[in-house]
Design a protein around this motif. Structure first.
Motif, PDB file in Angstrom:
ATOM      1  N   LYS A  25       0.821  -1.198   0.000  1.00  0.00           N
ATOM      2  CA  LYS A  25       0.000   0.000   0.000  1.00  0.00           C
ATOM      3  C   LYS A  25       0.865   1.262   0.000  1.00  0.00           C
ATOM      4  O   LYS A  25       0.643   2.197  -0.767  1.00  0.00           O
ATOM      5  N   ALA A  68       2.857   1.732  -3.258  1.00  0.00           N
ATOM      6  CA  ALA A  68       1.983   2.173  -4.343  1.00  0.00           C
ATOM      7  C   ALA A  68       1.672   3.654  -4.176  1.00  0.00           C
ATOM      8  O   ALA A  68       1.684   4.418  -5.147  1.00  0.00           O
ATOM      9  N   LEU A 106       2.759   0.001  -9.068  1.00  0.00           N
ATOM     10  CA  LEU A 106       1.417   0.369  -9.478  1.00  0.00           C
ATOM     11  C   LEU A 106       0.407  -0.573  -8.837  1.00  0.00           C
ATOM     12  O   LEU A 106       0.575  -1.782  -8.848  1.00  0.00           O
ATOM     13  N   HIS A 107      -0.600   0.014  -8.257  1.00  0.00           N
ATOM     14  CA  HIS A 107      -1.661  -0.752  -7.623  1.00  0.00           C
ATOM     15  C   HIS A 107      -2.787  -0.928  -8.623  1.00  0.00           C
ATOM     16  O   HIS A 107      -3.309   0.048  -9.155  1.00  0.00           O
ATOM     17  N   PHE A 132      -0.404  -5.972  -8.180  1.00  0.00           N
ATOM     18  CA  PHE A 132       0.612  -4.925  -8.163  1.00  0.00           C
ATOM     19  C   PHE A 132       1.537  -5.142  -9.336  1.00  0.00           C
ATOM     20  O   PHE A 132       1.736  -6.253  -9.799  1.00  0.00           O
ATOM     21  N   CYS A 152       5.104   1.161 -13.703  1.00  0.00           N
ATOM     22  CA  CYS A 152       4.301   2.233 -13.121  1.00  0.00           C
ATOM     23  C   CYS A 152       3.599   3.090 -14.151  1.00  0.00           C
ATOM     24  O   CYS A 152       2.796   3.944 -13.808  1.00  0.00           O
TER      25      CYS A 152
END
Lengths: 129, 129
Positions: free
Chosen positions: B53, B56, B62-63, B73, B77
DNA sequence: ATACATGCAAACACTTTGCAGCACA
DNA sequence: TGTGCTGCAAAGTGTTTGCATGTAT
């Protein structure tokens, strides 16, 4: 013949469907369950879930899977897009033409078959601003 | 000054980040946790979640929230789209230009501020066909 | 009569959190 | 040396399922 579906028209099923149709604002299963309970009838939560799933599969209602949140259901079955408010978590329709051809923008499908898509916008709703 | 973030560079944090970077195939928290455990180090699952978390939010990874499934994930990105296989549930990149201007297709924002979007395609991956 | 459906509670999958102790800066 | 971080377990969501009973066809 081969795919002979024999679903029964039960009272609970009818209640769930009618409740979704009455709720114009993208309720999730919990909201639908509470609405039903608040009104009169008693339908168990498991039955609400089971019927929502079934009704969506049969095309009576639209199932909107929401990333990071409970799935919503929509009485409007025409495919359309949604926006989720970052503050209140509410889900609303987006007034935008459905992009039937969006899959054509995929440069290389790499052997995938693509059969549907969904777009979820993220933002802040008027009330939360 | 005002937003002085003071995050520590802990061993566990570094392990989580390095593991995501090594995994090129959209792992979810569970897969990352298992990869870490299988290798050598012991990082608790709660810490994996906490660090994913945080990383990100800081933009290191990147979530990707996935409707109807565990969040993934991605070491990549740059914003991009994904397709989820209806059979195996796997999530893969879609080779399609990012639609920066897609919000312009919204006919009427109805007072919403729109700040991001995600598109998730649904289909069948080559292996499942 | 016989599948399909229901209610209930328990299980499930994914994620967050409270708390006491630990360690980075 | 203090605050941010960790591990653990427990709790929190959202959803599905097993099973005995009920009911539409």
């Amino acid at each position: 013949m081969q795919n002979e579906v024999k679903n029964r028209n039960t009272l609970q099923r009818r209640i769930v469907l009618e409740t979704v149709r009455k709720m114009t604002n993208h309720p999730d299963a919990e909201m639908i369950y509470e609405k039903i309970s608040a009104e009169n009838s008693l339908v168990s939560k498991a039955t609400v879930y089971r019927n929502l799933k079934l009704l969506a599969k049969q095309g009576y209602i639209l199932h909107i899977p929401i990333p990071n949140g409970a799935d919503c259901f929509d009485f409007n079955c025409l495919p359309h897009y949604h926006i989720k408010c970052r503050k209140c978590g509410g889900v609303f329709d987006v007034d935008m033409p459905y992009q039937n051809d969006i899959y054509k923008k995929i440069v290389n499908t790499r052997g995938f078959t693509v059969d549907s898509h969904q777009i979820v916008f993220s933002g802040i709703c008027p009330d939360c601003q």
